[in-house]
Every structure is written in structure tokens, then in C-alpha cells.
Design an enzyme around this catalytic site. Structure first.
Site, short mmCIF file in Angstrom:
data_model
loop_
_atom_site.label_atom_id
_atom_site.label_comp_id
_atom_site.label_asym_id
_atom_site.label_seq_id
_atom_site.Cartn_x
_atom_site.Cartn_y
_atom_site.Cartn_z
N GLY A 22 32.67 3.28 -26.89
CA GLY A 22 32.77 1.88 -26.47
C GLY A 22 34.20 1.39 -26.42
N GLY A 27 40.05 4.32 -18.42
CA GLY A 27 39.85 5.76 -18.65
C GLY A 27 38.36 6.08 -18.65
N HIS A 28 37.59 5.31 -19.42
CA HIS A 28 36.14 5.50 -19.44
C HIS A 28 35.55 5.26 -18.04
CE1 HIS A 28 36.83 4.01 -23.75
NE2 HIS A 28 36.33 5.21 -23.93
N SER A 177 41.18 3.25 -26.61
CA SER A 177 40.62 2.07 -27.28
C SER A 177 41.51 1.69 -28.47
CB SER A 177 39.21 2.36 -27.77
OG SER A 177 38.43 2.82 -26.69
N ARG A 178 42.20 2.67 -29.04
CA ARG A 178 43.04 2.40 -30.21
C ARG A 178 44.35 1.69 -29.84
NH1 ARG A 178 40.58 7.43 -32.34
NH2 ARG A 178 39.46 6.81 -34.23
P1 AMP Z 1 36.24 7.56 -26.69
O1 AMP Z 1 35.45 6.34 -26.40
O2 AMP Z 1 37.68 7.30 -27.01
O3 AMP Z 1 35.56 8.49 -27.64
O4 AMP Z 1 36.31 8.36 -25.31
C1 AMP Z 1 35.17 8.66 -24.57
C2 AMP Z 1 35.54 9.57 -23.42
O5 AMP Z 1 36.49 8.93 -22.60
C3 AMP Z 1 36.18 10.89 -23.91
O6 AMP Z 1 35.72 11.96 -23.08
C4 AMP Z 1 37.64 10.63 -23.69
O7 AMP Z 1 38.40 11.80 -23.49
C5 AMP Z 1 37.61 9.78 -22.43
N1 AMP Z 1 38.86 9.00 -22.34
C6 AMP Z 1 39.38 8.17 -23.27
N2 AMP Z 1 40.58 7.69 -22.85
C7 AMP Z 1 40.81 8.26 -21.63
C8 AMP Z 1 41.87 8.19 -20.67
N3 AMP Z 1 42.95 7.44 -20.90
N4 AMP Z 1 41.75 8.89 -19.54
C9 AMP Z 1 40.67 9.67 -19.30
N5 AMP Z 1 39.63 9.79 -20.16
C10 AMP Z 1 39.70 9.11 -21.30
#
Ligand code: AMP
Length: 270
Positions: A22, A27-28, A177-178
């Protein structure tokens, strides 16, 4: 969710899964768009997985903007936003875990010992719940991508893993997200992470691996209030240490800026 997904499977729909924690950003969204293009059905899971956070990490403070996330899902034609509770995913009597030996213990795993076991266990549950034909993972979390590819292959999951490129802000900072934890000043200096990696990829064309690595480390060390967890040049295929003749190479780093741990990486070619 499993019953619904099974109906789609039986109907012959191709199912795409985008696992997330979430606090959705572009990116997501790039992963969601890819699934919406490839698959008949797109499921986005939103689950802040306590099992992948170590003691003292940011599980409690991790952002959870549920309403905004659901709006983003709606806007991007997500068919199902799957938001299980912790109890749904990990009832107290949960005893089974999935591990990917060796790969889970290096790089981020050396600093976050329970992290990948938690990720891989949750993701394998999501694969079983969603019957996904394809699951989309960002190359931003390069080690995670490699570990999940290995898990899916070794355990014969039907789900094909689709790697997706890193989405960055215009100035180069990888979206995360961080990033919302960073003050404006910290955000400004964090740019030096992607900048150092970009310069490293240029230097890689003419310099030795150790020269490239040392030059990046000295730049990262200059970021105010920072601490490097690791900066490693590894083989893109299996995360083993890269040598001069390694074909596909990735330079991956984890750097603390203040109280925020940021990861980034870049593919390097001669
Ligand atoms: P997270 O919510 O951070 O666990 O990320 C969920 C998915 O989104 C994971 O497959 C991440 O690698 C991808 N993700 C997060 N940030 C990015 C980004 N800047 N570019 C591409 N994919 C991303």
C-alpha cells in the site's frame, strides 16, 4: 478472494497479481498498468506484512492511506483490491514458512534477518490465493525479485514473475512508500544515492569493479547523517559477487538517511 479468483480461473480469465504494502505511488501504478494490459483480471493486494518486519523496524509507523489507495486502484482499473487482515493471513497457529536459502541471507538479508522469509511466505500465500498467471514485481527491490523468481521456480508455482523497471522522480530518486519519512532536506541529499549509482554505471565502462565500487562508496559516505548498510556489485542472474567477466551486473545499495533506510540499484553494462 480465493473463491473469486478460482471462478475467474475456471472461466479461462488470465489473472494478474500486483502484491504491495500500500501507500501506492507511480512505481506501484506502473506494475498495475502492466497487469491491466496483459491480463483479463488485475488483483492488487495491499498488506503490510508484520512477518517481514524485524524487531524495532517500522511496522507500526508504515503509512496506511487506505482511502487514497482504493481511489488509485479504482482510477487504474484494478478489478480487485485484496486487503486481508493480519489474522486472515497469519492466524496465531500459523506454522508453515517458505525460505529461499542463501539468497535470503545476503545483502538486505544480512541486515534484516527475518525479512525475506516473511516476504516469501506472504507472497506464496498470495500466489495460492490468487491463482495468478502473472505477478508483477519492481526491480527497485532487486534482491526480492530474484528471491521470488527462485521460489516460484523451485516450488513449481504456475505464476510467471514479471520484472518491472524502477520508476523514479524526475530528479532520479527512486519512488518508495518510505520516502514519505524523509524531511525536505533529507530528500534533497538522498538524490545522491541514485546520482552515485548513475555515475557508477558510467565509470563501469572503463574502470575496474573495485574502482567503481569505491568511488560510489566515497560519494555515499558524504551524504549528511547517512550510514551505508551495503554497496555491492553482484551478478544480475543469481546475486553472486560480480567478476570482471560477469555478463549482467547490478550495483545494489542500502543506505540510511537519518532514520530512513533507502534501497536502490542500477544495471551496469560495458
Ligand atoms: P512495496 O509496496 O514497497 O512492498 O512494493 C510493492 C511492489 O512495488 C514491489 O514489487 C516493489 O518492487 C514495487 N515498487 C516499489 N517501488 C517501486 C518503484 N519505484 N519502481 C518500480 N516498482 C516499485
Amino acid at each position: 478472494m480465493q473463491k473469486i479468483a478460482f471462478k475467474h480461473l475456471k472461466a479461462g480469465d488470465e489473472i494478474g497479481l500486483v502484491p504491495t504494502m500500500g501507500a501506492l505511488h507511480n512505481g506501484h501504478i506502473s506494475l498495475i498498468e502492466k497487469s491491466a494490459k496483459n491480463d483479463d483480471i488485475t488483483i492488487v493486494s495491499i498488506f503490510v506484512n508484520p512477518v517481514q518486519f524485524g524487531h524495532g523496524e517500522d511496522y507500526l509507523k508504515y503509512p496506511r492511506p487506505v482511502k487514497k489507495d482504493l481511489e488509485i486502484c479504482k482510477k487504474n482499473r484494478v478489478d480487485y483490491a485484496f486487503m486481508p487482515s493480519v489474522k486472515d493471513m497469519f492466524p496465531q497457529e500459523h506454522k508453515a514458512f517458505v525460505e529461499v536459502k542463501a539468497l535470503q541471507d545476503i545483502m538486505c538479508g544480512a541486515f534484516r534477518p527475518v525479512h525475506f522469509r516473511g516476504v516469501v511466505t506472504a507472497v506464496s500465500k498470495l500466489f495460492n490465493i490468487s491463482f495468478a498467471d502473472r505477478a508483477y514485481f519492481g526491480m527497485k527491490d532487486f534482491q526480492q525479485l530474484k528471491i521470488i523468481e527462485k521460489m516460484a521456480k523451485d516450488l513449481s508455482f504456475r505464476t510467471k514473475i514479471v520484472p518491472c523497471p524502477i520508476v523514479r522522480e524526475k530528479n532520479g530518486l527512486a519512488l518508495s512508500s518510505r520516502n514519505s519519512y524523509l524531511s525536505d532536506e533529507e530528500k534533497a541529499v538522498s538524490l545522491n544515492i541514485s546520482k552515485s549509482l548513475k555515475e557508477a554505471a558510467k565509470e563501469f565502462k572503463s574502470k575496474s569493479l573495485s574502482a567503481v565500487k569505491n568511488s560510489a562508496i566515497s560519494k555515499l559516505k558524504k551524504i549528511p547523517n547517512s550510514k551505508i548498510d551495503y554497496a555491492e556489485i553482484v551478478s544480475a542472474s543469481d546475486l553472486s559477487p560480480a567478476y570482471r567477466n560477469t555478463k549482467k551486473v547490478v550495483f545494489a545499495v542500502a543506505v540510511w538517511v537519518g532514520k530512513t533506510r533507502l534501497i536502490d540499484n542500477i544495471q551496469m553494462t560495458k
